[in-house]
Design a protein around this motif. Structure first.
Motif, PDB file in Angstrom:
ATOM      1  N   GLN A  64       0.771  -1.122  -0.012  1.00  0.00           N
ATOM      2  CA  GLN A  64       0.116   0.052  -0.264  1.00  0.00           C
ATOM      3  C   GLN A  64       0.494   1.297   0.331  1.00  0.00           C
ATOM      4  OE1 GLN A  64      -3.515  -0.105  -1.240  1.00  0.00           O
ATOM      5  NE2 GLN A  64      -2.550  -1.960  -0.867  1.00  0.00           N
ATOM      6  N   ILE A  65       2.005   1.799   0.968  1.00  0.00           N
ATOM      7  CA  ILE A  65       2.848   2.452   0.804  1.00  0.00           C
ATOM      8  C   ILE A  65       3.749   2.567  -0.305  1.00  0.00           C
ATOM      9  CG2 ILE A  65       5.128   3.387   1.611  1.00  0.00           C
ATOM     10  CD1 ILE A  65       3.987   2.373   4.252  1.00  0.00           C
ATOM     11  N   ARG A  66       3.939   1.649  -1.151  1.00  0.00           N
ATOM     12  CA  ARG A  66       4.463   1.369  -2.264  1.00  0.00           C
ATOM     13  C   ARG A  66       3.599   2.202  -3.071  1.00  0.00           C
ATOM     14  NH1 ARG A  66       3.197  -0.690  -7.088  1.00  0.00           N
ATOM     15  NH2 ARG A  66       4.498  -1.653  -8.887  1.00  0.00           N
ATOM     16  N   ARG A  84     -10.108  -4.868   1.346  1.00  0.00           N
ATOM     17  CA  ARG A  84      -9.313  -5.730   2.689  1.00  0.00           C
ATOM     18  C   ARG A  84      -7.865  -5.168   2.900  1.00  0.00           C
ATOM     19  NH1 ARG A  84      -6.216  -9.451  -1.951  1.00  0.00           N
ATOM     20  NH2 ARG A  84      -4.379  -9.855  -1.180  1.00  0.00           N
ATOM     21  N   TYR A  85      -7.989  -3.934   2.392  1.00  0.00           N
ATOM     22  CA  TYR A  85      -6.708  -2.641   2.849  1.00  0.00           C
ATOM     23  C   TYR A  85      -6.849  -2.083   3.647  1.00  0.00           C
ATOM     24  CZ  TYR A  85      -3.940  -5.714  -0.974  1.00  0.00           C
ATOM     25  OH  TYR A  85      -3.724  -7.161  -1.948  1.00  0.00           O
ATOM     26  N   ILE A  94       5.178  -2.525  15.301  1.00  0.00           N
ATOM     27  CA  ILE A  94       4.039  -1.457  14.509  1.00  0.00           C
ATOM     28  C   ILE A  94       3.239  -1.682  14.471  1.00  0.00           C
ATOM     29  CG2 ILE A  94       4.378  -0.600  11.894  1.00  0.00           C
ATOM     30  CD1 ILE A  94       7.213  -1.769  11.668  1.00  0.00           C
ATOM     31  N   ARG A  95       1.870  -0.632  14.437  1.00  0.00           N
ATOM     32  CA  ARG A  95       0.817  -0.649  14.211  1.00  0.00           C
ATOM     33  C   ARG A  95       0.523   0.790  13.481  1.00  0.00           C
ATOM     34  NH1 ARG A  95      -4.345   1.692  15.894  1.00  0.00           N
ATOM     35  NH2 ARG A  95      -5.746   0.199  16.154  1.00  0.00           N
ATOM     36  N   VAL A  96      -0.053   0.572  12.362  1.00  0.00           N
ATOM     37  CA  VAL A  96      -0.574   1.613  11.006  1.00  0.00           C
ATOM     38  C   VAL A  96      -2.409   1.448  10.604  1.00  0.00           C
ATOM     39  CG1 VAL A  96      -0.247   2.394   8.660  1.00  0.00           C
ATOM     40  CG2 VAL A  96       1.373   1.395  10.074  1.00  0.00           C
ATOM     41  N   ASP A  97      -2.790   2.244  10.862  1.00  0.00           N
ATOM     42  CA  ASP A  97      -4.612   2.454  11.093  1.00  0.00           C
ATOM     43  C   ASP A  97      -4.994   3.049   9.216  1.00  0.00           C
ATOM     44  OD1 ASP A  97      -7.210   2.258  10.998  1.00  0.00           O
ATOM     45  OD2 ASP A  97      -6.834   3.424  12.512  1.00  0.00           O
ATOM     46  N   LEU A  98      -5.024   2.532   8.728  1.00  0.00           N
ATOM     47  CA  LEU A  98      -5.171   2.790   7.536  1.00  0.00           C
ATOM     48  C   LEU A  98      -6.045   2.365   7.280  1.00  0.00           C
ATOM     49  CD1 LEU A  98      -2.450   1.662   4.995  1.00  0.00           C
ATOM     50  CD2 LEU A  98      -2.205   3.483   6.504  1.00  0.00           C
ATOM     51  N   VAL A 101      -7.866   6.134   5.522  1.00  0.00           N
ATOM     52  CA  VAL A 101      -7.218   6.899   4.379  1.00  0.00           C
ATOM     53  C   VAL A 101      -7.930   7.183   3.198  1.00  0.00           C
ATOM     54  CG1 VAL A 101      -5.206   6.401   5.876  1.00  0.00           C
ATOM     55  CG2 VAL A 101      -5.283   5.329   3.788  1.00  0.00           C
ATOM     56  N   GLY A 102      -9.033   6.003   2.371  1.00  0.00           N
ATOM     57  CA  GLY A 102      -8.964   5.808   1.177  1.00  0.00           C
ATOM     58  C   GLY A 102      -8.052   6.776  -0.006  1.00  0.00           C
ATOM     59  N   ASN A 103      -8.543   7.720  -0.577  1.00  0.00           N
ATOM     60  CA  ASN A 103      -7.455   8.390  -1.448  1.00  0.00           C
ATOM     61  C   ASN A 103      -6.885   9.551  -1.418  1.00  0.00           C
ATOM     62  OD1 ASN A 103      -9.998   6.719  -3.593  1.00  0.00           O
ATOM     63  ND2 ASN A 103      -8.164   6.637  -4.358  1.00  0.00           N
TER      64      ASN A 103
END
Length: 130
Positions: A64-66, A84-85, A94-98, A101-103
């Motif tokens: 997703q970062i890429r 799904r993502y 590490i904890r990242v909440d996405l 974030v959408g677009n």
């Protein structure tokens, strides 16, 4: 015009490098070597469905970062349209909440700061491609 700030930032950095070189602070012979980029190790890690393990979460977040940087490196944007993502990722401390974030434009605060990238690399080096 939306890239003008990025262009001037790159110009300022290039000018600083030029001045450092003139002042003898950079070994220009060493700097002017050809560079070969090699694909990262995670390229061989399949994207899991469903995302369950820590390695699944690591590879999916990396993906997703890429993707955020893939179409416009100067103005990265999230492209999380697949539910799904859109989730919380937790692995290796590490904890990242996405989830929301959408677009929107990518911001390092979205992942917890730029240091998270270095922690992700450490996780990959110890758990994914040791």
């Amino acid at each position: 015009m939306k890239y003008i700030d990025t262009a001037f930032g790159q110009l300022a950095f290039a000018w600083k490098l030029y001045n450092y070189g003139l002042e003898g602070k950079i070994d220009l012979a060493d700097l002017d070597k050809p560079i070969t980029f090699q694909e990262g190790h995670e390229a061989g890690v399949a994207l899991a469905n469903p995302i369950q393990t820590e390695i699944d979460q690591f590879s999916s977040l990396t993906y997703q970062i890429r993707n955020a940087f893939a179409h416009d490196i100067s103005e990265p944007r999230w492209n999380i349209t697949n539910p799904r993502y859109a989730r919380v990722y937790e692995f290796g401390g590490i904890r990242v909440d996405l989830t929301n974030v959408g677009n929107k434009h990518f911001e390092y605060t979205d992942i917890g700061g730029p240091d998270v990238l270095f922690h992700m690399r450490e996780f990959g080096a110890s758990r994914v491609w040791p």
